[in-house]
Write a protein that holds these residues in place. Sequence first.
Motif, PDB file in Angstrom:
ATOM      1  N   SER A   1      -6.735  13.301   0.546  1.00  0.00           N
ATOM      2  CA  SER A   1      -5.393  12.344   0.782  1.00  0.00           C
ATOM      3  C   SER A   1      -5.936  10.437   0.409  1.00  0.00           C
ATOM      4  N   VAL A   2      -7.189  10.174   1.279  1.00  0.00           N
ATOM      5  CA  VAL A   2      -7.553   8.773   1.071  1.00  0.00           C
ATOM      6  C   VAL A   2      -7.953   8.777  -0.565  1.00  0.00           C
ATOM      7  N   MET A   3      -8.736   9.389  -1.309  1.00  0.00           N
ATOM      8  CA  MET A   3      -9.113   9.764  -1.841  1.00  0.00           C
ATOM      9  C   MET A   3      -7.838   9.559  -3.210  1.00  0.00           C
TER      10      MET A   3
ATOM     11  N   ILE B   1      -4.152   1.745   5.208  1.00  0.00           N
ATOM     12  CA  ILE B   1      -5.071   2.371   4.720  1.00  0.00           C
ATOM     13  C   ILE B   1      -6.229   1.504   3.155  1.00  0.00           C
ATOM     14  N   LEU B   2      -5.526   1.428   2.108  1.00  0.00           N
ATOM     15  CA  LEU B   2      -6.291   0.721   1.005  1.00  0.00           C
ATOM     16  C   LEU B   2      -6.418  -0.522   1.210  1.00  0.00           C
ATOM     17  N   GLU B   3      -5.817  -1.572   2.970  1.00  0.00           N
ATOM     18  CA  GLU B   3      -6.250  -2.580   3.007  1.00  0.00           C
ATOM     19  C   GLU B   3      -7.304  -2.457   4.077  1.00  0.00           C
ATOM     20  N   ASP B   4      -7.920  -1.200   4.711  1.00  0.00           N
ATOM     21  CA  ASP B   4      -9.007  -0.984   5.220  1.00  0.00           C
ATOM     22  C   ASP B   4     -10.418  -0.045   4.223  1.00  0.00           C
TER      23      ASP B   4
ATOM     24  N   GLY C   1      -5.098   6.067  -7.468  1.00  0.00           N
ATOM     25  CA  GLY C   1      -3.590   6.097  -7.320  1.00  0.00           C
ATOM     26  C   GLY C   1      -3.267   4.371  -7.614  1.00  0.00           C
ATOM     27  N   HIS C   2      -4.013   3.452  -7.199  1.00  0.00           N
ATOM     28  CA  HIS C   2      -3.185   2.094  -6.391  1.00  0.00           C
ATOM     29  C   HIS C   2      -4.219   1.417  -6.560  1.00  0.00           C
ATOM     30  N   VAL C   3      -5.897   1.654  -7.237  1.00  0.00           N
ATOM     31  CA  VAL C   3      -7.100   0.318  -7.209  1.00  0.00           C
ATOM     32  C   VAL C   3      -7.245   0.736  -8.571  1.00  0.00           C
ATOM     33  N   GLN C   4      -6.807   0.442  -9.629  1.00  0.00           N
ATOM     34  CA  GLN C   4      -7.730  -0.136 -10.573  1.00  0.00           C
ATOM     35  C   GLN C   4      -9.179  -1.063 -11.122  1.00  0.00           C
TER      36      GLN C   4
ATOM     37  N   LYS D   1     -10.093   7.287  10.687  1.00  0.00           N
ATOM     38  CA  LYS D   1      -8.685   6.476  11.830  1.00  0.00           C
ATOM     39  C   LYS D   1      -7.250   6.894  11.443  1.00  0.00           C
ATOM     40  N   TYR D   2      -7.392   6.824  10.399  1.00  0.00           N
ATOM     41  CA  TYR D   2      -5.683   7.850  10.431  1.00  0.00           C
ATOM     42  C   TYR D   2      -5.385   8.551  10.368  1.00  0.00           C
TER      43      TYR D   2
END
Length: 272
Positions: free
Chosen positions: A133-135, A109-112, A140-143, A126-127
Amino acid sequence: MEKYILRTLNLIPEDVKSIDPIPSKNGHSDYLITLKIKDHFCPKCGCLTNGVKDYRIQKVKAKIFNDGSTTVFYKSRRYVCKECGKAFKERTTLIGDKKTISQNTAASILEDLKPYNSTFSSVARKYNVSVTSVMNLFDGHVQIPPGTVSEIMCWDEFYFSRHRKNKYAFIMLNFRNKAIIDILESRRTQFLSDYFFQIPTNLRNRVKIIIIDMNSTYRDIAHAFFKNATVCVDSFHVSQYFNDALNRIRKKVMNRYTKDKSSIEYRLLKQR
């Protein structure tokens, strides 16, 4: 097939007791995974235990095939410590704590989300997961580092979401090139104060002009943290303020003629 699924879910074959296909309403292949019983250290007292308290079926979103619609059901096991009675979940690489998206799917998801034209909605479809959940995964992972404050800044708020704790978000723009400096999740005084306090004083002293609407919170924050800046109200809100004031006077005068709504005075004021 089983080896492919285990590799996709980052599971070690020796840790898996069974992986069974189960019927699905949408015609896709779903799977039920059960892990082997293993010794676990109690998180409370540290004693070694393999006593099982209970099971529950947990739904895990995982991309196994290209359509992304396959659902993995994980027979989650709870252990109980024989010494202190503490109950806890078994540890696995299938999912993390309080997560229902597998680690492999989260990475995909993060790659897409990397392409500039990707949206949360398209990736969620897609998933086969929710947009929220995607947001949350992205947050949580992208700063993203904030931009540098400019000599002339524009402050404003915009409606973000009724599902969030803070329905309105705060945005800062560079007046000269219209570039976004930063977007904050809240426009509340305490939140803005904590944010601007982290900006070094020498950078804040470079700001010359701050353009705001008539929000008193922004005015007070600007005076408190940007000592050298002149606070201005943008022309749109100034015009809106005078238009609203004139409109109130028009209605007040119009109400004097409500007894005779056919009069010229009433009709002229009514049409304005």
